[in-house]
Motif scaffolding. Structure first.
Motif, short mmCIF file in Angstrom:
data_model
loop_
_atom_site.label_atom_id
_atom_site.label_comp_id
_atom_site.label_asym_id
_atom_site.label_seq_id
_atom_site.Cartn_x
_atom_site.Cartn_y
_atom_site.Cartn_z
N ARG A 145 2.55 -4.66 7.30
CA ARG A 145 1.70 -5.82 7.56
C ARG A 145 0.80 -6.16 6.38
O ARG A 145 0.47 -7.33 6.18
CB ARG A 145 0.86 -5.58 8.82
CG ARG A 145 1.68 -5.60 10.11
CD ARG A 145 0.85 -5.23 11.31
NE ARG A 145 0.41 -3.83 11.25
CZ ARG A 145 -0.32 -3.25 12.20
NH1 ARG A 145 -0.68 -3.94 13.27
NH2 ARG A 145 -0.67 -1.97 12.08
N TRP A 146 0.40 -5.15 5.59
CA TRP A 146 -0.38 -5.43 4.39
C TRP A 146 -0.17 -4.28 3.42
O TRP A 146 -0.70 -3.19 3.59
CB TRP A 146 -1.86 -5.62 4.70
CG TRP A 146 -2.62 -6.24 3.56
CD1 TRP A 146 -3.67 -5.70 2.88
CD2 TRP A 146 -2.38 -7.52 2.95
NE1 TRP A 146 -4.10 -6.56 1.89
CE2 TRP A 146 -3.33 -7.69 1.91
CE3 TRP A 146 -1.46 -8.54 3.18
CZ2 TRP A 146 -3.38 -8.83 1.11
CZ3 TRP A 146 -1.50 -9.67 2.38
CH2 TRP A 146 -2.45 -9.81 1.37
N VAL A 147 0.65 -4.53 2.41
CA VAL A 147 1.09 -3.50 1.47
C VAL A 147 0.25 -3.59 0.21
O VAL A 147 0.15 -4.67 -0.40
CB VAL A 147 2.58 -3.67 1.13
CG1 VAL A 147 3.05 -2.57 0.19
CG2 VAL A 147 3.42 -3.69 2.41
N PRO A 148 -0.37 -2.50 -0.23
CA PRO A 148 -1.22 -2.57 -1.42
C PRO A 148 -0.40 -2.81 -2.68
O PRO A 148 0.76 -2.44 -2.77
CB PRO A 148 -1.88 -1.19 -1.46
CG PRO A 148 -0.90 -0.29 -0.77
CD PRO A 148 -0.30 -1.13 0.32
N SER A 149 -1.03 -3.44 -3.64
CA SER A 149 -0.38 -3.65 -4.94
C SER A 149 -0.17 -2.32 -5.64
O SER A 149 -1.07 -1.49 -5.68
CB SER A 149 -1.24 -4.56 -5.82
OG SER A 149 -0.76 -4.54 -7.15
N PRO A 150 1.01 -2.11 -6.25
CA PRO A 150 1.21 -0.91 -7.06
C PRO A 150 0.83 -1.13 -8.52
O PRO A 150 0.92 -0.21 -9.33
CB PRO A 150 2.72 -0.67 -6.94
CG PRO A 150 3.28 -2.06 -6.85
CD PRO A 150 2.26 -2.88 -6.09
N SER A 151 0.43 -2.37 -8.87
CA SER A 151 0.25 -2.71 -10.28
C SER A 151 -0.89 -3.69 -10.44
O SER A 151 -0.72 -4.90 -10.27
CB SER A 151 1.56 -3.31 -10.84
OG SER A 151 1.41 -3.72 -12.17
N LEU A 152 -2.08 -3.14 -10.77
CA LEU A 152 -3.27 -3.97 -10.93
C LEU A 152 -3.86 -3.79 -12.33
O LEU A 152 -3.65 -2.76 -12.98
CB LEU A 152 -4.33 -3.59 -9.90
CG LEU A 152 -4.03 -3.94 -8.44
CD1 LEU A 152 -5.10 -3.34 -7.53
CD2 LEU A 152 -3.95 -5.44 -8.24
N LEU A 153 -4.61 -4.77 -12.76
CA LEU A 153 -5.36 -4.67 -14.01
C LEU A 153 -6.57 -3.77 -13.80
O LEU A 153 -7.01 -3.55 -12.66
CB LEU A 153 -5.80 -6.06 -14.47
CG LEU A 153 -4.66 -7.01 -14.87
CD1 LEU A 153 -5.18 -8.43 -15.01
CD2 LEU A 153 -4.01 -6.55 -16.17
#
Length: 332
Positions: A145-153
Motif C-alpha cells: 500500500r505504501w512502499v518506501p523509496s530505495p533511492s533518495l538524495l
C-alpha cells in the motif's frame, strides 16, 4: 506484516549499504519516489482469453510470467501489478509488484517487488528487489500500500502516503545491494538487451518504458554489482539487414539462449497453455504479430537463423557485436 528473504551472498567483504547504493543511484540517475503497488495496473491472467478468478492460481495460462519463480505456485498467479514511476527524456523508472501466492482480489500483500532505474543520458542502471520470507503464505507478505523509496538524495525524507501512512524504513523492505547483485539468475543475465525486457505477460499493460537502442550500463553503479557481474558482459548481436534487430537489440545471454527461441515458437514458455503454443501467439516477436505463418517465415526466418548462428559464435562470418557502454556502436 512485512517479511524479507535473505539471499545467498558472498561473505568476508565489506558490503555496500542500501542507503549508500541508493544515494549513488539518486545522484547519478534520479531519486525514486515512494509508491503504492495498488496504483499499478494489474497484469491480466487469462485462459483461452477469459480472465481467471483470483484463487486458486492456474497451472497454465495464455501469457505466463517469464521470470523464473522457484517458490511461486505457478507462472500464472493472478494479482501482480506494474507501474511506471517516471518516463521522460532524463530517466525511466519502472516497478513490478509480483504475487507468487494467490490471494483474494484486492489484497495489498505481494511476494516480490522489483524496481529498475535507468538513465537515458548515459545508460547507467540500478536494480532494487524486495522479497517476502519463505515459506510464502497467503496471509503475509510485503505490504504494497505504501512502499518506501530505495533511492533518495541525502537528507531527503521518506514521504507519507496521501492517506497519511508512514512507510517502513527502506532497509526493512529492500534487500541489500549485495543480496541483489549475487542472487541467481543475475539481473543482467535476463536484461541483456537493455534495462526493460518485452514479454507478452507485461505487454498486456501499458506500464513498460522503452529504450531499445539507447545507452546501457547495467553495472556502472554499486561496488557489489561491479564485483558480482565482473565476468558478465552484456552486448548485442546482429547481422547486416537483420529484420529482427531493426526493432531492438539481441543480447548475448538469456536473449540468445532462451528468448530467441521462446519468442519465435521454437521453445515452450513455462506455464504456457495450448493456446500460447499456437500461431500467431507462439510467435510474439514481432509484437502484435498479424502475419500468416508463411508471411512471418518470409520476413523473419532467415534473420532468425542468422542470429542463432551468431549467438553460437559472435565472431562468426557476418556477425556484428554491438557495445552498449558509452553508446551503441558496432564492431566486426
Amino acid at each position: 506484516m512485512l517479511l524479507l528473504l535473505a539471499g545467498t551472498v558472498q561473505t568476508g567483504v565489506q558490503a555496500e549499504t542500501l542507503a549508500a547504493y541508493g544515494r549513488q543511484c539518486a545522484e547519478q540517475i534520479a531519486a525514486i519516489p515512494a509508491f503504492s503497488c495498488m496504483a499499478g495496473q494489474e497484469i491480466p491472467i487469462t485462459q483461452d482469453g477469459k480472465p481467471v478468478p483470483p484463487q486458486p492460481a492456474p497451472a497454465t495460462c495464455d501469457r505466463p510470467s517469464l521470470l523464473p519463480q522457484v517458490d511461486a505456485q505457478s507462472q500464472c498467479v493472478p494479482g501482480s501489478r506494474a507501474l511506471v514511476l517516471r518516463d521522460d527524456k532524463t530517466a525511466q523508472i519502472s516497478a513490478i509488484c509480483r504475487k507468487q501466492v494467490a490471494r483474494p482480489a484486492g489484497s495489498p500483500l505481494f511476494d516480490e517487488i522489483n524496481v529498475i532505474s535507468h538513465s537515458l543520458k548515459d545508460g547507467k542502471t540500478c536494480w532494487f528487489t524486495a522479497k517476502a520470507a519463505a515459506p510464502l503464505r497467503e496471509d503475509r507478505g510485503i505490504d504494497g500500500r505504501w512502499v518506501p523509496s530505495p533511492s533518495l538524495l541525502p537528507r531527503q525524507p521518506q514521504p507519507a502516503s496521501p492517506e497519511g501512512q508512514r512507510p517502513l524504513p527502506a532497509e526493512k523492505v529492500w534487500l541489500s545491494p549485495r543480496e541483489v547483485a549475487w542472487s541467481q539468475p543475475a539481473c543482467i543475465s535476463c536484461h541483456d538487451s537493455g534495462p526493460f525486457m518485452y514479454s507478452p505477460y507485461i505487454a498486456q499493460t501499458t506500464q513498460l518504458p522503452g529504450d531499445p537502442f539507447g545507452f546501457y550500463q547495467p553495472k556502472a553503479i554499486g561496488e557489489d554489482f561491479k564485483k558480482a557481474w565482473a565476468r558478465l558482459n552484456a552486448f548485442g548481436i546482429t547481422t547486416r539487414g537483420n529484420t529482427c534487430t531493426a526493432c531492438h537489440r539481441m543480447g548475448n545471454m538469456n536473449s540468445c539462449q532462451v528468448a530467441l527461441q521462446q519468442s519465435t515458437g521454437n521453445a515452450p514458455q513455462a506455464g504456457g497453455n495450448a493456446w500460447s503454443r499456437r500461431f500467431p501467439q507462439s510467435h510474439w516477436m514481432s509484437p502484435g504479430n498479424l502475419h500468416s505463418q508463411a508471411q512471418w517465415n518470409e520476413q523473419f526466418a532467415s534473420s532468425l537463423q542468422q542470429l542463432a548462428a551468431c549467438c553460437a559464435d559472435p565472431k562468426g562470418p557476418g556477425c556484428q557485436v554491438v557495445d552498449y557502454g558509452g553508446g551503441s556502436r558496432s564492431r566486426p
